[in-house]
Design an enzyme around this catalytic site. Sequence first.
Site, PDB file in Angstrom:
ATOM      1  NE  ARG A 128      47.960 -18.138 -41.721  1.00  0.00           N
ATOM      2  CZ  ARG A 128      47.318 -18.284 -40.556  1.00  0.00           C
ATOM      3  NH1 ARG A 128      47.552 -17.454 -39.572  1.00  0.00           N
ATOM      4  NH2 ARG A 128      46.453 -19.245 -40.388  1.00  0.00           N
ATOM      5  CG  ASN A 155      55.611 -17.511 -37.347  1.00  0.00           C
ATOM      6  OD1 ASN A 155      56.450 -16.880 -37.978  1.00  0.00           O
ATOM      7  ND2 ASN A 155      54.675 -18.238 -37.913  1.00  0.00           N
ATOM      8  N   GLY A 156      55.895 -15.364 -33.487  1.00  0.00           N
ATOM      9  CA  GLY A 156      55.556 -15.087 -32.093  1.00  0.00           C
ATOM     10  C   GLY A 156      56.418 -13.948 -31.571  1.00  0.00           C
ATOM     11  CB  CYS A 192      55.568 -14.316 -39.041  1.00  0.00           C
ATOM     12  SG  CYS A 192      56.047 -12.697 -38.439  1.00  0.00           S
ATOM     13  CD  GLU A 245      33.439  -1.232 -35.100  1.00  0.00           C
ATOM     14  OE1 GLU A 245      33.309  -0.129 -35.664  1.00  0.00           O
ATOM     15  OE2 GLU A 245      33.898  -2.223 -35.684  1.00  0.00           O
ATOM     16  CD  GLU A 251      31.482  -2.330 -41.802  1.00  0.00           C
ATOM     17  OE1 GLU A 251      32.345  -1.562 -42.239  1.00  0.00           O
ATOM     18  OE2 GLU A 251      31.711  -3.143 -40.884  1.00  0.00           O
ATOM     19  CE  LYS A 286      32.393  -3.975 -38.049  1.00  0.00           C
ATOM     20  NZ  LYS A 286      33.566  -3.346 -38.244  1.00  0.00           N
ATOM     21  CG  HIS A 345      17.427  14.906 -26.016  1.00  0.00           C
ATOM     22  ND1 HIS A 345      16.663  15.799 -25.280  1.00  0.00           N
ATOM     23  CD2 HIS A 345      18.341  14.413 -25.153  1.00  0.00           C
ATOM     24  CE1 HIS A 345      17.115  15.849 -24.037  1.00  0.00           C
ATOM     25  NE2 HIS A 345      18.138  15.008 -23.933  1.00  0.00           N
ATOM     26  CD1 TRP A 390      52.436  -8.079 -38.843  1.00  0.00           C
ATOM     27  CD2 TRP A 390      51.645  -8.167 -40.912  1.00  0.00           C
ATOM     28  NE1 TRP A 390      51.402  -7.207 -38.925  1.00  0.00           N
ATOM     29  CE2 TRP A 390      50.891  -7.228 -40.172  1.00  0.00           C
ATOM     30  CE3 TRP A 390      51.326  -8.394 -42.267  1.00  0.00           C
ATOM     31  CZ2 TRP A 390      49.828  -6.518 -40.722  1.00  0.00           C
ATOM     32  CZ3 TRP A 390      50.265  -7.672 -42.804  1.00  0.00           C
ATOM     33  CH2 TRP A 390      49.536  -6.755 -42.041  1.00  0.00           C
ATOM     34  CE  LYS A 398      40.196  -5.356 -43.780  1.00  0.00           C
ATOM     35  NZ  LYS A 398      39.295  -5.331 -42.640  1.00  0.00           N
TER      36      LYS A 398
HETATM   37  C1  G6P Z   1      36.875   1.122 -45.099  1.00  0.00           C
HETATM   38  C2  G6P Z   1      36.677  -0.244 -44.489  1.00  0.00           C
HETATM   39  C3  G6P Z   1      36.394  -0.116 -42.988  1.00  0.00           C
HETATM   40  C4  G6P Z   1      37.499   0.670 -42.319  1.00  0.00           C
HETATM   41  C5  G6P Z   1      37.705   2.038 -42.982  1.00  0.00           C
HETATM   42  C6  G6P Z   1      38.952   2.718 -42.475  1.00  0.00           C
HETATM   43  O1  G6P Z   1      35.680   1.821 -45.084  1.00  0.00           O
HETATM   44  O2  G6P Z   1      35.613  -0.917 -45.112  1.00  0.00           O
HETATM   45  O3  G6P Z   1      36.319  -1.397 -42.393  1.00  0.00           O
HETATM   46  O4  G6P Z   1      37.196   0.842 -40.962  1.00  0.00           O
HETATM   47  O5  G6P Z   1      37.872   1.868 -44.384  1.00  0.00           O
HETATM   48  O6  G6P Z   1      40.051   1.945 -42.846  1.00  0.00           O
HETATM   49  P1  G6P Z   1      41.458   2.016 -42.142  1.00  0.00           P
HETATM   50  O7  G6P Z   1      42.306   1.037 -42.923  1.00  0.00           O
HETATM   51  O8  G6P Z   1      41.969   3.415 -42.310  1.00  0.00           O
HETATM   52  O9  G6P Z   1      41.303   1.640 -40.724  1.00  0.00           O
END
Ligand code: G6P
Length: 602
Positions: free
Chosen positions: A27, A99-100, A2, A478, A485, A482, A501, A75, A597
């Site tokens: 935001r 907010n909060g 928010c 993960e 990416e 990261k 293996h 939000w 994204k």
């Molecule tokens: C795209 C983004 C990733 C994300 C994936 C799933 O590949 O680049 O960062 O994890 O989509 O997105 P979601 O919004 O469904 O979590």
Amino acid sequence: MCGIVGYLGKNEKKEILLDGLQELEYRGYDSAGIAVIEGDKLNQFKAIGKLENLREKTKSFYTEGFGISIGHTRWATHGKPTELNAHPHLGAYSYVVHNGIIENYQELKEELQNDGVTFLSQTDTETIVHLFEKNHKTNTNVFSAFEKTIARLEGAYATLLITEADPDTIYFAKNGSPMLIGFNGNDVYFASSDTPIIGKATEVYYLEDGEYGYAKEGEVKIFDANGEKTFNKQTLATDKVAAQKDGYRFFMEKEIYEQSQVMGDTIIGRVLDDRIYFEELDKDFFEGIYAITICACGTSYNSALASSYLFERLGQMRCEVEIASEFRYKEPFLTQKTLFITISQSGETADTLEALKMAKAAGMKTLSICNVDNSSIVRESDTAILTRAGVEKGVASTKAFATQSMVLWMLALYVGQIKNTVSKDIVKREINAMLHAPKAVQVDDKLHERIHRLSKRYLHGHGFFFIGRDVFYPLALEGALKLKEISYLHAEGYPAGEMKHGPIALADSELFTIALMPKSMHYDKIKSNVEELSARDATILAISPKPFELADDFIQTKYDSHPMLEFFEMMVVTQLLALEVSVRLGNDVDMPRNLAKSVTVE
Ligand code: G6P
């Protein structure tokens, strides 16, 4: 997340508020509203969706002369994104934006309802304005009534209140959520971050937790628990983009640092002293459910995979995790005794959405865990639990993963409680750890500096293996995701026990192994896996609370009492490592090549 703006002065208020809210758009929000008092005229407008809708509604509204005004972008966290749930919230003669999260809002709400107050919204915020008016009834001094109101609030808040009972004054309070006051001559501005007031105010004061007060024309008074305070204004910065990043170099970096705050938001009202509570789930939600299938993509898939260990261990419930694009075409065998969960940051990922539609068509009960209310996936699911991470701008997801993992951990324990598969001692241990999670993800400046220095040794080589066991295996996936990416270096996550293996054939000094070595989970097992790699001359970066003599590089973590606290602390280390390697390679951290994204195509 928010956003708040406020303005007191002689300039046109509507434009100042709408411009300010526009600056907070980045935001994220799903509704917006403003309230203005000029003379004794009170006006208020709200609209769901984009700010253009609010602009349209206010197009024939203008203000003239001195007045006070507040505005908000919401939000959704408590209650859907509707006009009634949008701020400002109205009492009989006062308006509030906030907010909060007010943690004790249920208790306050019941108390006020017993006094005959009718609530219009589902929000926690509305309690503030009614409580203020209740206090004002018995105490005609407006400021004392406001002070009394603030004293009752528990949780996080940044709030502005205006009232016809004192139409020249804006009342404000801050605790746990950001708020600042901008100054320019006799004009006073409020905002939840710098951007709305840059170019308008010349000086600024950043309120501290526990501060509250009031602003009139040419007079701002600030108080805290010790009474009135003197305060020093600073010159306001002028760079808007830098201000959006709150002083961090990249949105991703800001979001890594924000994780502690959003993890706190995620657990508020859900992790109680002795149990987990989800207001989103009916009491009988898990009745007739004997297994769980989770579908997701990318980072969301990794959080899902981590949770599968927890659903089985804490919830004693079989849990399968599927990559959505695979699930769609495998002709899966679907039964109505299985709960179908989708996990998505955006709520718009095409493969996940289509998988959800298939599950629905098969008559399965569906639940989504998502960061965006009213997104396609939320609308399509029977029930949704919001992760409350706020908008995530960096393409490489960080705080979304943290909050998804947190919600799933809570949900696994919730299942255990509903199905009576966990003992009181385990519940106590888990809840205690959950309450520490926001601390475990706090970024330590020294650690960040160390990772920065160390990152220069990892800019080449023929690849990275992130290895871990149990929940640390999905965390390894993960960590590798990261790094790849944003650095464009080859990285793979692997279950540590599986290296021998096949992948161990790659081991040599140019193979970098990032070893996740938690003390509280299978330490000796992973240690022998890492020793096998070290014997083949692989370069080892060990992340562990326990020093490890065979490591070429070592990052010592602090938490060693609970695997999930180790998980979250190590998550931050892997995020910072990816960030620092990417920065050294000169890449665009927030917008890496070839990535989007939100992937809304198959
Ligand atoms: C795209 C983004 C990733 C994300 C994936 C799933 O590949 O680049 O960062 O994890 O989509 O997105 P979601 O919004 O469904 O979590």
